[in-house]
Motif scaffolding. Structure first.
Motif, PDB file in Angstrom:
ATOM      1  N   UNK A  30       0.810  -1.199   0.083  1.00  0.00           N
ATOM      2  CA  UNK A  30       0.119  -0.036   0.315  1.00  0.00           C
ATOM      3  C   UNK A  30       0.970   1.348   0.111  1.00  0.00           C
ATOM      4  N   UNK A  31       0.543   2.176  -0.901  1.00  0.00           N
ATOM      5  CA  UNK A  31       1.193   3.533  -0.852  1.00  0.00           C
ATOM      6  C   UNK A  31       0.467   4.442  -0.008  1.00  0.00           C
ATOM      7  N   UNK A  32       1.345   5.039   1.084  1.00  0.00           N
ATOM      8  CA  UNK A  32       0.620   6.028   2.146  1.00  0.00           C
ATOM      9  C   UNK A  32       1.204   7.269   1.702  1.00  0.00           C
ATOM     10  N   UNK A  33       0.063   8.250   1.450  1.00  0.00           N
ATOM     11  CA  UNK A  33       0.318   9.532   1.116  1.00  0.00           C
ATOM     12  C   UNK A  33      -0.366  10.516   2.152  1.00  0.00           C
ATOM     13  N   UNK A  34       0.218  11.765   2.189  1.00  0.00           N
ATOM     14  CA  UNK A  34      -0.312  12.606   3.379  1.00  0.00           C
ATOM     15  C   UNK A  34      -1.711  13.107   2.838  1.00  0.00           C
ATOM     16  N   UNK A  35      -2.519  12.799   3.951  1.00  0.00           N
ATOM     17  CA  UNK A  35      -4.060  13.335   3.764  1.00  0.00           C
ATOM     18  C   UNK A  35      -4.348  13.801   5.020  1.00  0.00           C
ATOM     19  N   UNK A  36      -4.943  14.941   5.116  1.00  0.00           N
ATOM     20  CA  UNK A  36      -5.567  15.310   6.247  1.00  0.00           C
ATOM     21  C   UNK A  36      -6.823  16.176   6.317  1.00  0.00           C
ATOM     22  N   UNK A  37      -7.884  15.259   6.705  1.00  0.00           N
ATOM     23  CA  UNK A  37      -9.207  15.695   6.801  1.00  0.00           C
ATOM     24  C   UNK A  37      -9.676  16.370   8.140  1.00  0.00           C
ATOM     25  N   UNK A  38      -9.057  16.749   9.019  1.00  0.00           N
ATOM     26  CA  UNK A  38      -9.437  17.426   9.977  1.00  0.00           C
ATOM     27  C   UNK A  38      -8.834  18.884  10.286  1.00  0.00           C
ATOM     28  N   UNK A  39      -7.590  19.196  10.074  1.00  0.00           N
ATOM     29  CA  UNK A  39      -7.075  20.577  10.558  1.00  0.00           C
ATOM     30  C   UNK A  39      -5.694  20.370  10.681  1.00  0.00           C
ATOM     31  N   UNK A  40      -5.046  21.719  10.737  1.00  0.00           N
ATOM     32  CA  UNK A  40      -3.647  21.844  10.694  1.00  0.00           C
ATOM     33  C   UNK A  40      -2.999  21.428  12.107  1.00  0.00           C
ATOM     34  N   UNK A  41      -1.797  21.166  12.119  1.00  0.00           N
ATOM     35  CA  UNK A  41      -0.996  20.995  13.149  1.00  0.00           C
ATOM     36  C   UNK A  41      -1.090  22.203  14.204  1.00  0.00           C
ATOM     37  N   UNK A  42      -1.581  22.311  15.308  1.00  0.00           N
ATOM     38  CA  UNK A  42      -1.653  23.344  16.210  1.00  0.00           C
ATOM     39  C   UNK A  42      -0.449  23.322  17.257  1.00  0.00           C
ATOM     40  N   UNK A  43       0.224  22.062  17.516  1.00  0.00           N
ATOM     41  CA  UNK A  43       1.178  22.234  18.509  1.00  0.00           C
ATOM     42  C   UNK A  43       2.026  20.665  18.467  1.00  0.00           C
ATOM     43  N   UNK A  44       3.113  20.643  18.669  1.00  0.00           N
ATOM     44  CA  UNK A  44       3.859  19.520  19.018  1.00  0.00           C
ATOM     45  C   UNK A  44       4.403  19.544  20.386  1.00  0.00           C
ATOM     46  N   UNK A  45       3.978  18.305  20.879  1.00  0.00           N
ATOM     47  CA  UNK A  45       4.741  18.255  22.522  1.00  0.00           C
ATOM     48  C   UNK A  45       5.691  17.370  22.373  1.00  0.00           C
ATOM     49  N   UNK A  46       7.031  17.475  23.050  1.00  0.00           N
ATOM     50  CA  UNK A  46       8.130  16.897  23.044  1.00  0.00           C
ATOM     51  C   UNK A  46       8.094  15.753  24.016  1.00  0.00           C
TER      52      UNK A  46
END
Length: 349
Positions: A30-46
């Motif tokens: 299976x080829x996995x591409x970037x798909x976003x049906x929710x919304x953009x990245x708000x934050x990243x927690x380390x």
């Protein structure tokens, strides 16, 4: 000579069939591409290895199961324990809850159950030196108190659990074999040798068998349903829960992806972190590949109706590898993973 050639032909066909089935049934092609049906990245927690999450909905608190598996794989010490995010605060940050525990906690699946106002029962699967237990806590506000350690031989290879009362829970044993041959058959042939157990507050018993790598669990109290993610089976098995805790299989929902942890939103829709390519994930988990693809799906299930599935978010591994959990709350979606160095928070447009 003819017998030898015939045997050789059968052997070649077996090998080709084995590898063909294994690669096909684990999503390798299976080829996995970037798909976003929710919304953009708000934050990243380390925070590394946020494998599972639990939501205290009434108090807007998210509990995180954290284990830096990448460092432990290399023989190093990394972060591990339970962390809390207060969603009422403007800046989302993680507070460590278990730094003063008198015993090591390397958490896996977690589950929460509301008690009185502002208090919750929290249980977590713990793996220490090859031994397995369920640790029971009382969460009051932002304070965690250890109550008891629950263990038994029925916890063969526990992965996830879900509380159905303050004391009772279901749990998944992701493998049913202890031998290397049996584990190989479960991992690569999809042998259905694992099970789901039930703890009634006093004792364990196995309530569902013939499962291929059972993983995440979710309980829908409104419909009396237990959902079990079968990672190796690429499906979610739906059970009806009886009065004594026994399970009756209703159906399998095929997902075409390696389903991991399951969360329910306020409308009882399933949100599932997935591994669309299990072979690549296994290589990533063992340190042989740097990234592994991620996928988030939802399933809307009602008795007597056809399940409705939707792909919410996919990533080849460039933004986050090996998604294992997706927890929705309001306009936010919290994404965790098995051993990436960070977790993601998405926000609806």
């Amino acid at each position: 000579m003819k017998k030898f050639l015939l045997f050789l032909a059968f052997l070649i066909l077996f090998i080709v069939g084995f590898f063909g089935y294994t690669f096909y049934s684990t999503g390798y092609f299976r080829e996995v591409n970037a798909v976003n049906n929710f919304g953009p990245t708000y934050a990243e927690l380390e925070l590394p290895g946020v494998e599972d999450m639990a939501l205290a909905r009434a108090d807007s608190l998210v509990i995180l199961s954290v284990d830096d598996r990448a460092k432990r794989r290399q023989g190093e010490s990394g972060l591990h324990g339970l962390y809390l995010i207060d969603l009422k605060e403007e800046k989302l940050q993680a507070l460590e809850l278990t730094k003063d525990l008198p015993f090591p906690l390397f958490p896996h699946g977690i589950s929460i159950y509301p008690l009185d106002s502002g208090t919750y029962r929290l249980m977590v699967i713990n793996h220490v030196d090859g031994k397995h237990s369920v640790e029971s806590f009382l969460l009051s506000g932002k304070t965690l108190q250890h109550i008891e350690t629950i263990t038994g031989p029925e916890l063969m290879s526990p992965n996830d659990l879900v509380l159905v009362s303050p004391e009772a829970f279901y749990y998944s044993n992701d493998h049913g074999s202890k031998s290397s041959l049996g584990i190989f058959a479960e991992n690569y042939l999809g042998a259905k040798l694992a099970n789901v157990g039930y703890y009634d507050g006093e004792s364990f018993r196995i309530v569902a068998e013939d499962l291929a790598y059972p993983n995440g669990l979710a309980y829908d109290k409104n419909q009396d349903l237990l959902y079990v993610a079968s990672s190796r089976g690429f499906l979610v098995r739906v059970f009806s829960v009886t009065e004594d805790g026994s399970l009756e299989k209703l159906e399998d929902i095929k997902t075409q992806t390696g389903v991991d942890n399951i969360e329910l939103d306020e409308n009882e829709k399933l949100w599932i972190g997935c591994h669309p390519n299990l072979i690549t994930f296994a290589a990533y988990a063992s340190g042989k590949k740097e990234i592994s693809p991620s996928e988030i799906i939802t399933i809307d299930y009602q008795k007597g109706q056809a399940p409705q599935q939707e792909i919410i978010w996919t990533d080849p591994g460039s933004q986050m590898s090996a998604s294992s959990v997706a927890l929705p709350f309001g306009d936010f979606l919290f994404l965790g993973n098995v051993m990436d160095e960070k977790m993601l928070i998405l926000k609806k447009n």
